[in-house]
Scaffold this motif. Structure first.
Motif, PDB file in Angstrom:
ATOM      1  N   ALA A  59       0.827  -1.209   0.000  1.00 60.39           N
ATOM      2  CA  ALA A  59       0.000   0.000   0.000  1.00 60.39           C
ATOM      3  C   ALA A  59       0.862   1.259   0.000  1.00 60.39           C
ATOM      4  O   ALA A  59       1.758   1.424   0.836  1.00 60.39           O
ATOM      5  CB  ALA A  59      -0.917  -0.002   1.215  1.00 60.39           C
ATOM      6  N   GLY A  60       0.607   2.144  -0.966  1.00 59.71           N
ATOM      7  CA  GLY A  60       1.389   3.379  -1.092  1.00 59.71           C
ATOM      8  C   GLY A  60       2.671   3.228  -1.875  1.00 59.71           C
ATOM      9  O   GLY A  60       3.435   4.196  -2.009  1.00 59.71           O
ATOM     10  N   HIS A  61       2.935   2.029  -2.413  1.00 48.92           N
ATOM     11  CA  HIS A  61       4.186   1.782  -3.145  1.00 48.92           C
ATOM     12  C   HIS A  61       3.876   1.168  -4.501  1.00 48.92           C
ATOM     13  O   HIS A  61       4.377   0.087  -4.842  1.00 48.92           O
ATOM     14  CB  HIS A  61       5.103   0.875  -2.323  1.00 48.92           C
ATOM     15  CG  HIS A  61       5.402   1.374  -0.952  1.00 48.92           C
ATOM     16  ND1 HIS A  61       6.180   2.494  -0.718  1.00 48.92           N
ATOM     17  CD2 HIS A  61       4.995   0.926   0.268  1.00 48.92           C
ATOM     18  CE1 HIS A  61       6.268   2.696   0.583  1.00 48.92           C
ATOM     19  NE2 HIS A  61       5.547   1.767   1.205  1.00 48.92           N
ATOM     20  N   GLY A  62       3.044   1.833  -5.272  1.00 47.93           N
ATOM     21  CA  GLY A  62       2.592   1.299  -6.551  1.00 47.93           C
ATOM     22  C   GLY A  62       3.714   1.041  -7.534  1.00 47.93           C
ATOM     23  O   GLY A  62       3.705   0.038  -8.253  1.00 47.93           O
ATOM     24  N   LYS A  63       4.687   1.941  -7.611  1.00 46.99           N
ATOM     25  CA  LYS A  63       5.790   1.787  -8.564  1.00 46.99           C
ATOM     26  C   LYS A  63       6.609   0.543  -8.236  1.00 46.99           C
ATOM     27  O   LYS A  63       6.953  -0.251  -9.124  1.00 46.99           O
ATOM     28  CB  LYS A  63       6.682   3.026  -8.533  1.00 46.99           C
ATOM     29  CG  LYS A  63       7.861   2.964  -9.488  1.00 46.99           C
ATOM     30  CD  LYS A  63       8.716   4.235  -9.409  1.00 46.99           C
ATOM     31  CE  LYS A  63       9.916   4.150 -10.335  1.00 46.99           C
ATOM     32  NZ  LYS A  63      10.762   5.383 -10.237  1.00 46.99           N
ATOM     33  N   GLU A  64       6.929   0.363  -6.971  1.00 47.99           N
ATOM     34  CA  GLU A  64       7.715  -0.788  -6.551  1.00 47.99           C
ATOM     35  C   GLU A  64       6.911  -2.082  -6.723  1.00 47.99           C
ATOM     36  O   GLU A  64       7.470  -3.121  -7.087  1.00 47.99           O
ATOM     37  CB  GLU A  64       8.147  -0.632  -5.097  1.00 47.99           C
ATOM     38  CG  GLU A  64       9.154   0.489  -4.848  1.00 47.99           C
ATOM     39  CD  GLU A  64       8.505   1.857  -4.670  1.00 47.99           C
ATOM     40  OE1 GLU A  64       9.237   2.817  -4.391  1.00 47.99           O
ATOM     41  OE2 GLU A  64       7.253   1.955  -4.815  1.00 47.99           O
ATOM     42  N   LYS A  65       5.629  -2.014  -6.475  1.00 45.40           N
ATOM     43  CA  LYS A  65       4.775  -3.188  -6.658  1.00 45.40           C
ATOM     44  C   LYS A  65       4.775  -3.626  -8.114  1.00 45.40           C
ATOM     45  O   LYS A  65       4.880  -4.823  -8.426  1.00 45.40           O
ATOM     46  CB  LYS A  65       3.357  -2.874  -6.196  1.00 45.40           C
ATOM     47  CG  LYS A  65       2.398  -4.053  -6.293  1.00 45.40           C
ATOM     48  CD  LYS A  65       1.017  -3.677  -5.766  1.00 45.40           C
ATOM     49  CE  LYS A  65       0.045  -4.845  -5.838  1.00 45.40           C
ATOM     50  NZ  LYS A  65      -1.299  -4.491  -5.329  1.00 45.40           N
ATOM     51  N   ALA A  66       4.680  -2.659  -9.037  1.00 46.43           N
ATOM     52  CA  ALA A  66       4.682  -2.976 -10.467  1.00 46.43           C
ATOM     53  C   ALA A  66       5.992  -3.630 -10.884  1.00 46.43           C
ATOM     54  O   ALA A  66       6.009  -4.506 -11.756  1.00 46.43           O
ATOM     55  CB  ALA A  66       4.438  -1.712 -11.287  1.00 46.43           C
ATOM     56  N   ALA A  67       7.090  -3.242 -10.244  1.00 44.19           N
ATOM     57  CA  ALA A  67       8.402  -3.803 -10.573  1.00 44.19           C
ATOM     58  C   ALA A  67       8.545  -5.236 -10.092  1.00 44.19           C
ATOM     59  O   ALA A  67       9.559  -5.893 -10.376  1.00 44.19           O
ATOM     60  CB  ALA A  67       9.509  -2.940  -9.970  1.00 44.19           C
ATOM     61  N   ASN A  68       7.540  -5.746  -9.359  1.00 47.85           N
ATOM     62  CA  ASN A  68       7.537  -7.123  -8.876  1.00 47.85           C
ATOM     63  C   ASN A  68       6.321  -7.888  -9.387  1.00 47.85           C
ATOM     64  O   ASN A  68       5.952  -8.917  -8.824  1.00 47.85           O
ATOM     65  CB  ASN A  68       7.566  -7.141  -7.355  1.00 47.85           C
ATOM     66  CG  ASN A  68       8.908  -6.726  -6.783  1.00 47.85           C
ATOM     67  OD1 ASN A  68       9.798  -7.550  -6.604  1.00 47.85           O
ATOM     68  ND2 ASN A  68       9.059  -5.438  -6.502  1.00 47.85           N
ATOM     69  N   ASN A  69       5.727  -7.391 -10.454  1.00 45.79           N
ATOM     70  CA  ASN A  69       4.511  -7.976 -11.010  1.00 45.79           C
ATOM     71  C   ASN A  69       4.836  -8.744 -12.290  1.00 45.79           C
ATOM     72  O   ASN A  69       5.268  -8.144 -13.288  1.00 45.79           O
ATOM     73  CB  ASN A  69       3.504  -6.865 -11.309  1.00 45.79           C
ATOM     74  CG  ASN A  69       2.145  -7.389 -11.723  1.00 45.79           C
ATOM     75  OD1 ASN A  69       2.008  -8.540 -12.152  1.00 45.79           O
ATOM     76  ND2 ASN A  69       1.136  -6.546 -11.619  1.00 45.79           N
ATOM     77  N   PRO A  70       4.643 -10.060 -12.314  1.00 47.03           N
ATOM     78  CA  PRO A  70       4.935 -10.828 -13.531  1.00 47.03           C
ATOM     79  C   PRO A  70       4.202 -10.318 -14.770  1.00 47.03           C
ATOM     80  O   PRO A  70       4.719 -10.441 -15.887  1.00 47.03           O
ATOM     81  CB  PRO A  70       4.486 -12.248 -13.163  1.00 47.03           C
ATOM     82  CG  PRO A  70       4.685 -12.326 -11.687  1.00 47.03           C
ATOM     83  CD  PRO A  70       4.289 -10.956 -11.185  1.00 47.03           C
ATOM     84  N   LYS A  71       3.021  -9.744 -14.609  1.00 46.22           N
ATOM     85  CA  LYS A  71       2.269  -9.246 -15.759  1.00 46.22           C
ATOM     86  C   LYS A  71       2.842  -7.943 -16.289  1.00 46.22           C
ATOM     87  O   LYS A  71       2.495  -7.512 -17.390  1.00 46.22           O
ATOM     88  CB  LYS A  71       0.797  -9.068 -15.377  1.00 46.22           C
ATOM     89  CG  LYS A  71       0.108 -10.384 -15.033  1.00 46.22           C
ATOM     90  CD  LYS A  71      -1.360 -10.207 -14.723  1.00 46.22           C
ATOM     91  CE  LYS A  71      -2.162  -9.967 -15.989  1.00 46.22           C
ATOM     92  NZ  LYS A  71      -3.630 -10.015 -15.718  1.00 46.22           N
ATOM     93  N   VAL A  72       3.730  -7.328 -15.530  1.00 47.03           N
ATOM     94  CA  VAL A  72       4.496  -6.167 -16.002  1.00 47.03           C
ATOM     95  C   VAL A  72       5.861  -6.619 -16.493  1.00 47.03           C
ATOM     96  O   VAL A  72       6.356  -6.163 -17.535  1.00 47.03           O
ATOM     97  CB  VAL A  72       4.645  -5.115 -14.884  1.00 47.03           C
ATOM     98  CG1 VAL A  72       5.561  -3.976 -15.325  1.00 47.03           C
ATOM     99  CG2 VAL A  72       3.282  -4.575 -14.463  1.00 47.03           C
TER     100      VAL A  72
END
Length: 336
Positions: free
Chosen positions: A240-253
């Motif tokens: 929560a609050g760390h969308g950019k970092e979350k995306a960098a750990n998303n297989p669909k990205v």
């Protein structure tokens, strides 16, 4: 009954006296650089970790060992279990590197990694499959997945949380632990393959997600994964609050980024049971969307299978996944 008791007592006493659990064990860490290796070998660099026996594989007598490792890059300290295949001690492979499979559990992943138990037969199966030519003789490495028991206290604000095997801002760096520190421990103590051709993940549920994400995130270090009933996207509330970092750990990205980059090639093996009704659609969708360019996939659907590690291990053979990733990786090379 008295007679039976007298007969049984010496047997139980024998087992207790001769148990080697907790005894120190070495894996040939004395093979330091400077010797002659075969193939793409990386000899142990040291320092030597202190391993102790945690269990014995009944089928072949091989040992599962454990150590506690302080990660230099993540700052996290945790337990790591290791098993080496019988071939590792075969004199003809004494100067050869071996491929590594980092096995990650589902659930809490702390304080134990359930793959270290002999009940699931992961180590026994790889031993058997490697003798039959269905699998490479992998060194199996089993680190803790999470930094603490997230279910230990319902009042704990982090109760029920997962770290997604990732570096979540403000949290222990579990991504660095899994992809940097754990491989460093292995390289310090074992003969390994000196390229990504010798490094893979396997895992179930949350561990399957962490392995999948790690291969896509660092394809220069890891070549393959067997992900069993995995999550496809990160789902920890700690993001929560760390969308950019979350995306960098998303297989669909990460998958489309790797496709746009043109490589390197990775091999993503998936297995899912027909009873896993919520897990199957995202997995099938991922395979359909991203199997292109450098991303190679294989999906095995387990008829009647559930979200259960006992289901996943035998299907690694019957579903062809262990042989498939082995065909794309580097195995040990015997001495001439």
């Amino acid at each position: 009954m008295a007679v039976l008791g007298l007969i049984a007592w010496p047997v139980l006493d024998y087992a207790g006296v001769f148990s080697d659990k907790g005894d120190p064990i070495s894996f040939g860490q004395e093979d330091k650089p400077g010797g002659t290796g075969s193939g793409k070998v990386s000899l142990p660099t040291g320092p030597e970790a202190k391993f102790t026996v945690s269990g014995t594989v009944p089928e072949d007598g091989s040992k599962i060992a454990v150590t506690e490792y302080a990660g230099k890059k993540s700052g996290f300290k945790g337990k790591v279990w290791v098993w080496v295949p019988p071939q590792y001690k075969d004199p003809k492979y004494a100067k050869s590197g071996f491929p590594v499979m980092i096995a990650l559990p589902g659930g809490a992943g702390y304080p134990n990694n359930y793959w270290m138990g002999t009940d699931l037969k992961l180590e026994a199966s790889i031993s058997k499959w490697s003798q039959e030519g269905k699998s490479l003789p992998f060194i199996v490495v089993m680190p803790v997945l999470n930094p603490e028991d997230h279910d230990k206290d319902a009042k704990d604000p982090k109760a029920g949380q997962y770290w997604d095997g990732s570096d979540i801002p403000g949290q222990p760096k579990m991504g660095t632990w899994l992809t940097e520190d754990v491989p460093d421990l292995v390289k310090e103590n074992f003969r390994t393959i000196d390229s990504r051709d010798g490094w893979a993940f396997m895992g179930s549920s949350t561990g399957g997600f962490a392995g999948l994400k790690s291969v896509l995130q660092k394809p220069d270090k890891f070549k393959a994964v067997i992900a069993s009933g995995p999550d496809i996207v990160p789902d920890s509330r700690l993001w929560a609050g760390h969308g950019k970092e979350k995306a960098a750990n998303n297989p669909k990205v990460l998958a489309p980024e790797l496709i746009r980059a043109g490589g390197p090639d990775v091999y993503l093996g998936f297995q899912v049971g027909t009873k896993e009704t919520s897990a199957m659609p995202p997995i099938e969708d991922f395979v359909q969307q991203y199997t292109k360019g450098p991303i190679h996939t294989k999906l095995s659907v387990i008829q009647g299978g559930s979200h259960n590690a006992k289901t996943y291990v035998p299907n690694m053979e019957t579903g062809g996944l262990i042989q498939w990733i082995s065909e794309h990786m580097q195995g040990p090379v015997p001495s001439s």
